[in-house]
Scaffold this motif. Structure first.
Motif, mmCIF file in Angstrom:
data_model
loop_
_atom_site.group_PDB
_atom_site.id
_atom_site.type_symbol
_atom_site.label_atom_id
_atom_site.label_comp_id
_atom_site.label_asym_id
_atom_site.label_seq_id
_atom_site.Cartn_x
_atom_site.Cartn_y
_atom_site.Cartn_z
ATOM 1 N N LEU A 221 0.725 -0.919 -0.035
ATOM 2 C CA LEU A 221 -0.114 0.372 0.198
ATOM 3 C C LEU A 221 1.033 0.949 0.373
ATOM 4 O O LEU A 221 0.256 2.207 -0.392
ATOM 5 C CB LEU A 221 -1.077 -0.047 1.242
ATOM 6 C CG LEU A 221 -1.815 1.404 1.283
ATOM 7 C CD1 LEU A 221 -2.987 1.447 0.447
ATOM 8 C CD2 LEU A 221 -2.956 1.336 2.840
ATOM 9 N N ALA A 222 1.870 1.401 1.018
ATOM 10 C CA ALA A 222 2.564 2.865 0.301
ATOM 11 C C ALA A 222 3.519 2.281 -0.626
ATOM 12 O O ALA A 222 3.464 3.461 -0.993
ATOM 13 C CB ALA A 222 4.281 2.304 1.467
ATOM 14 N N ALA A 223 4.365 1.510 -1.516
ATOM 15 C CA ALA A 223 4.407 1.597 -2.353
ATOM 16 C C ALA A 223 3.099 2.082 -3.481
ATOM 17 O O ALA A 223 3.326 2.955 -4.452
ATOM 18 C CB ALA A 223 5.274 0.086 -2.992
ATOM 19 N N LEU A 224 2.280 1.384 -3.336
ATOM 20 C CA LEU A 224 1.064 2.162 -4.589
ATOM 21 C C LEU A 224 0.901 3.621 -4.525
ATOM 22 O O LEU A 224 0.493 4.412 -4.787
ATOM 23 C CB LEU A 224 -0.390 1.199 -4.217
ATOM 24 C CG LEU A 224 -1.116 1.388 -5.130
ATOM 25 C CD1 LEU A 224 -0.755 1.285 -6.325
ATOM 26 C CD2 LEU A 224 -2.229 0.518 -4.921
ATOM 27 N N VAL A 225 0.708 4.098 -3.252
ATOM 28 C CA VAL A 225 0.307 5.411 -2.725
ATOM 29 C C VAL A 225 1.630 6.350 -2.735
ATOM 30 O O VAL A 225 0.975 7.172 -3.670
ATOM 31 C CB VAL A 225 -0.148 5.698 -1.067
ATOM 32 C CG1 VAL A 225 0.108 7.182 -0.641
ATOM 33 C CG2 VAL A 225 -0.850 4.765 -1.098
ATOM 34 N N HIS A 226 2.518 6.148 -2.651
ATOM 35 C CA HIS A 226 3.950 6.448 -3.110
ATOM 36 C C HIS A 226 4.143 6.701 -5.328
ATOM 37 O O HIS A 226 4.055 7.852 -5.281
ATOM 38 C CB HIS A 226 5.600 6.519 -2.431
ATOM 39 C CG HIS A 226 6.466 6.946 -3.106
ATOM 40 N ND1 HIS A 226 6.539 8.309 -2.938
ATOM 41 C CD2 HIS A 226 7.787 6.772 -3.567
ATOM 42 C CE1 HIS A 226 7.847 8.856 -2.960
ATOM 43 N NE2 HIS A 226 8.231 7.806 -3.336
ATOM 44 N N GLY A 227 3.710 5.813 -5.660
ATOM 45 C CA GLY A 227 3.460 5.447 -6.615
ATOM 46 C C GLY A 227 2.589 6.761 -8.066
ATOM 47 O O GLY A 227 3.175 8.036 -8.529
ATOM 48 N N VAL A 228 1.574 6.263 -7.036
ATOM 49 C CA VAL A 228 0.452 7.447 -7.779
ATOM 50 C C VAL A 228 0.606 9.102 -7.222
ATOM 51 O O VAL A 228 0.330 9.836 -7.885
ATOM 52 C CB VAL A 228 -0.515 6.719 -6.814
ATOM 53 C CG1 VAL A 228 -1.977 7.669 -7.495
ATOM 54 C CG2 VAL A 228 -1.408 5.614 -7.646
ATOM 55 N N GLY A 229 1.046 9.099 -5.990
ATOM 56 C CA GLY A 229 1.121 10.615 -5.671
ATOM 57 C C GLY A 229 2.332 10.655 -6.612
ATOM 58 O O GLY A 229 1.820 12.399 -6.398
ATOM 59 N N ARG A 230 3.133 10.185 -7.198
ATOM 60 C CA ARG A 230 4.302 11.020 -7.978
ATOM 61 C C ARG A 230 3.841 11.757 -9.554
ATOM 62 O O ARG A 230 5.097 11.907 -10.160
ATOM 63 C CB ARG A 230 6.252 10.149 -7.883
ATOM 64 C CG ARG A 230 6.158 10.279 -6.296
ATOM 65 C CD ARG A 230 8.011 9.871 -6.712
ATOM 66 N NE ARG A 230 9.060 9.551 -7.853
ATOM 67 C CZ ARG A 230 9.125 10.621 -7.415
ATOM 68 N NH1 ARG A 230 8.927 11.620 -5.837
ATOM 69 N NH2 ARG A 230 10.358 11.163 -8.499
ATOM 70 N N VAL A 231 2.625 10.677 -10.031
ATOM 71 C CA VAL A 231 2.454 11.454 -11.306
ATOM 72 C C VAL A 231 2.125 13.109 -11.079
ATOM 73 O O VAL A 231 1.465 14.120 -10.402
ATOM 74 C CB VAL A 231 0.696 11.198 -11.589
ATOM 75 C CG1 VAL A 231 0.157 11.608 -12.337
ATOM 76 C CG2 VAL A 231 0.939 9.432 -10.934
ATOM 77 N N GLY A 232 3.164 13.703 -12.449
ATOM 78 C CA GLY A 232 3.423 15.250 -12.295
ATOM 79 C C GLY A 232 4.862 15.475 -12.060
ATOM 80 O O GLY A 232 5.171 16.546 -12.313
ATOM 81 N N ALA A 233 5.471 14.797 -11.299
ATOM 82 C CA ALA A 233 6.580 15.189 -10.604
ATOM 83 C C ALA A 233 7.498 13.829 -10.889
ATOM 84 O O ALA A 233 8.858 14.226 -11.057
ATOM 85 C CB ALA A 233 6.804 14.641 -8.892
ATOM 86 N N ALA A 234 7.183 13.026 -11.443
ATOM 87 C CA ALA A 234 8.186 11.714 -11.696
ATOM 88 C C ALA A 234 7.847 11.178 -13.510
ATOM 89 O O ALA A 234 6.874 11.465 -13.854
ATOM 90 C CB ALA A 234 8.347 10.918 -11.236
ATOM 91 N N PRO A 235 9.067 10.519 -13.902
ATOM 92 C CA PRO A 235 8.844 9.703 -15.022
ATOM 93 C C PRO A 235 7.254 8.882 -14.908
ATOM 94 O O PRO A 235 7.781 8.728 -14.056
ATOM 95 C CB PRO A 235 10.143 9.305 -15.512
ATOM 96 C CG PRO A 235 11.246 10.054 -14.924
ATOM 97 C CD PRO A 235 10.387 10.890 -13.402
ATOM 98 N N VAL A 236 7.057 8.553 -16.302
ATOM 99 C CA VAL A 236 5.786 7.893 -16.337
ATOM 100 C C VAL A 236 6.232 6.508 -15.791
ATOM 101 O O VAL A 236 5.509 5.278 -15.337
ATOM 102 C CB VAL A 236 5.154 7.870 -17.802
ATOM 103 C CG1 VAL A 236 4.214 6.870 -17.768
ATOM 104 C CG2 VAL A 236 4.496 9.407 -18.124
ATOM 105 N N ALA A 237 7.675 6.131 -16.588
ATOM 106 C CA ALA A 237 8.616 5.217 -16.023
ATOM 107 C C ALA A 237 8.457 5.194 -14.651
ATOM 108 O O ALA A 237 8.572 3.513 -14.114
ATOM 109 C CB ALA A 237 9.331 4.674 -17.095
ATOM 110 N N GLU A 238 9.052 5.547 -14.070
ATOM 111 C CA GLU A 238 9.235 5.703 -12.402
ATOM 112 C C GLU A 238 7.542 5.341 -11.681
ATOM 113 O O GLU A 238 7.670 4.650 -10.969
ATOM 114 C CB GLU A 238 9.937 6.876 -12.016
ATOM 115 C CG GLU A 238 10.364 6.563 -10.586
ATOM 116 C CD GLU A 238 11.175 8.225 -10.381
ATOM 117 O OE1 GLU A 238 10.793 8.433 -9.253
ATOM 118 O OE2 GLU A 238 11.830 8.503 -11.131
#
Length: 463
Positions: A221-238
Motif C-alpha cells: 500500500l505504501a509503494a502504491l500510494v507513493h507511486g500514484v502520488g508522484r504523477v506529474g512529479a516523476a517520469p511515467v516509467a518511474e
C-alpha cells in the motif's frame, strides 16, 4: 439479541471502574482522530518550513493512513495474543513517540516516518480498546452503549482536530499540533496502568502472528500510494514501476491469504456481496472525502490566504453534521434496508463532492459550507449502513474481522484518495476550481463507490 435484566443494567450504570475504563479508551481514540484531520490545516505551514516536494507533502498526510490500514488487522492479533491492556498501552506509547518525532522532525522524510509511527500506534490501539470494552462491559445494552460511545469519539476527534490543529498552528506553528498529543499520551498511560482488561496470558494455543502478511500489505500500500502520488512529479516509467511494485505486493498478499490457515483477511468473507459493498462504499467515499479535504485546505491557505484556524473552522460543519446525524441515521435502519441507506448516503456524498469542485472559485456560504454539510450528512447515513451490511455478512465468530477489514478499506481508501488527488493536481497546478483534475478525481471516487454498491447490492434484492 442478548439483553440484560433491568436490575443488572441499573447496577451497571454505577460501575465506576467500567466507566473509568471507557473514559481512558475514549481519550485515546479522541486524540488519534484529531491527528487524522488536523494534518489538513498544518500542511501549509509544513510546506513553508520544510519545503517538501508535492509528493512528499501528500505522504505527510497519507503515511498515517497507510500504516493504520496496513497494520490494523495484525493489531487485532496482537491483542488476542498478549492481552488487550498490554497492547493498548503499547499502542498509545507508540503513537506518543510518533507525535514527539513529528514535532521534532527537521525534514520532510523524518516527518513522513513519524506520521507512519503515529498510524502504527493507532492501528495497535484500536482493536485492543475494543477487546477491553468487551471484557469490561456485560453483554447487552451496556456493552452496546459503550461501543457506541467509543465509536462516536472518533467522529468527535475528527471534528475537533481541524479546529484544534488550526488554533495550535496559528499560535505555535505546525509543531504545536503534534506537541499536544505528547502530554495526552502520558496522561492515558498513567491512567491506563489501572485498566482491568482480560487476562494477559492464557493456556490457549497461540498461532504465530502473520508478520510477513502485515509487512506485505503495508509495504504494498505504501509503494502504491507513493507511486500514484508522484504523477506529474516523476517520469511515467518511474511512476509505473513504483506503483506496479506496490500492486504486485498486494496481489501476493491476497495469494498468501488464500492459502493461510488463519488469514488476516478471510477471502471467503470478502467474497460476500454485502461485505464487498460495504468495503467499496467506505473505501471509495473516504478516498474522495479525504482527498478533497487535502486539496481544499491547502488551497484555502496557500492561494486564498486563509489562516490555519479559519481553514479548520471552515471544515467544522462537516464533522458536526456527522456527529449530529449519526444517531438519527442509524435509527432509519429500523424502517429501511441497509442497502437503501448505503446508496442514499453515497448519493449525498457524491453530490457534496461535486459541489467541492466549485469551492476554490466560489464563496464559503454558497459552496464550501453546503458541500461540507452534504458530505457530513452522507457519511452519517452511509457509515452505519456499511457496518450493518458487513455485520450481516459475517458470522458470530467473524464480527471483529469484518469490522477490522471495513476500517482497513476506509483508511486505505483515504490514503489512495490523497495520493490520486495530489498527483493529478501537481500534474496540472494551474487548473483549480471547476477545472481541478484532483477535485474531479475525488468526485469520481465517490461516484464509482455509488455505482459499485448499486451493482453489488441492488436495493430490490436486499431485505
Amino acid at each position: 439479541m442478548t439483553t440484560t435484566s433491568p436490575q443488572a443494567d441499573a447496577a451497571f450504570r454505577f460501575d465506576r471502574r467500567a466507566w473509568t475504563t471507557l473514559l481512558v479508551l475514549c481519550t485515546a481514540v479522541l486524540f488519534e482522530g484529531m491527528s487524522l484531520s488536523a494534518i489538513n490545516v498544518q500542511l501549509a505551514d509544513i510546506r513553508a518550513d520544510l519545503t517538501p516536494s508535492p509528493d512528499q507533502l501528500q505522504l505527510v498526510a497519507s503515511a498515517f493512513l497507510v500504516a493504520y490500514a496496513g497494520l490494523l488487522l495484525a493489531g487485532g492479533g496482537c491483542a488476542d495474543r498478549w492481552g488487550g491492556r498490554r497492547v493498548f498501552l503499547a499502542g498509545v506509547a507508540v503513537f506518543g513517540l510518533g507525535s514527539l518525532g513529528a514535532a521534532l522532525a527537521q525534514d520532510a522524510l523524518l516527518l513522513v516516518l513519524a506520521r507512519a509511527v503515529q498510524g502504527a500506534g493507532a492501528a495497535i490501539t484500536a482493536p485492543a480498546a475494543v477487546s477491553l470494552i468487551v471484557a469490561s462491559f456485560p453483554e447487552g445494552s451496556p456493552r452496546n452503549r459503550a461501543l457506541g460511545v467509543f465509536s462516536a469519539m472518533g467522529a468527535v476527534g475528527f471534528s475537533l482536530g481541524v479546529v484544534s490543529g488550526g488554533l495550535l498552528t496559528e499560535l505555535f506553528g505546525w509543531r504545536g499540533g503534534f506537541v499536544l498529543y505528547v502530554p495526552l499520551t502520558v496522561l492515558v498511560l498513567a491512567l491506563g496502568s489501572r485498566l482491568p482488561g482480560p487476562p494477559e496470558a492464557t493456556g490457549a494455543v497461540r498461532r504465530p502472528l502473520p508478520y510477513g502478511s502485515a509487512l506485505l500489505v503495508t509495504g504494498g500500500l505504501a509503494a502504491l500510494v507513493h507511486g500514484v502520488g508522484r504523477v506529474g512529479a516523476a517520469p511515467v516509467a518511474e511512476v509505473a514501476a513504483v506503483a506496479g511494485a506496490g500492486l504486485l505486493a498486494l496481489l501476493v498478499f491476497l495469494a498468501v491469504q488464500r492459502r493461510a490457515a488463519a488469514p488476516l483477511l478471510p477471502l471467503g468473507l470478502m467474497a460476500d456481496r454485502r461485505m464487498a459493498a460495504a468495503c467499496v462504499a467506505l473505501g471509495g467515499a473516504f478516498a474522495g472525502v479525504t482527498g478533497a479535504m487535502f486539496l481544499v485546505a491547502t488551497d484555502l491557505q496557500d492561494r486564498q490566504g486563509w489562516s490555519a484556524l479559519a481553514a479548520g473552522l471552515a471544515f467544522l460543519p462537516q464533522g458536526v453534521a456527522v456527529g449530529v446525524l449519526s444517531t438519527p441515521a442509524a435509527r432509519l435502519a429500523d424502517r429501511r434496508p441497509p442497502a437503501v441507506l448505503l446508496l442514499l448516503g453515497l448519493g449525498v456524498i457524491a453530490v457534496g463532492q461535486l459541489l467541492y469542485t466549485t469551492v476554490p472559485s466560489g464563496s464559503y456560504a454558497a459552496h464550501l459550507l453546503p458541500a461540507a454539510l452534504l458530505v457530513g450528512a452522507g457519511i452519517a447515513v452511509a457509515y452505519p449502513a456499511a457496518v450493518m451490511l458487513a455485520s450481516a455478512a459475517a458470522g458470530p465468530a467473524d464480527q471483529g474481522t469484518a469490522s477490522g477489514a471495513l476500517v482497513t478499506c476506509q483508511q486505505a481508501g483515504g490514503a489512495l484518495g490523497v495520493a490520486v488527488a495530489a498527483g493529478l493536481q501537481s500534474a496540472a497546478p494551474g487548473a483549480f476550481g471547476v477545472g481541478s483534475p484532483g477535485l474531479w478525481a475525488c468526485f469520481g471516487c465517490a461516484a464509482l463507490a455509488l455505482l459499485g454498491c448499486a451493482v453489488l447490492v441492488p436495493p430490490r434484492r436486499t431485505r
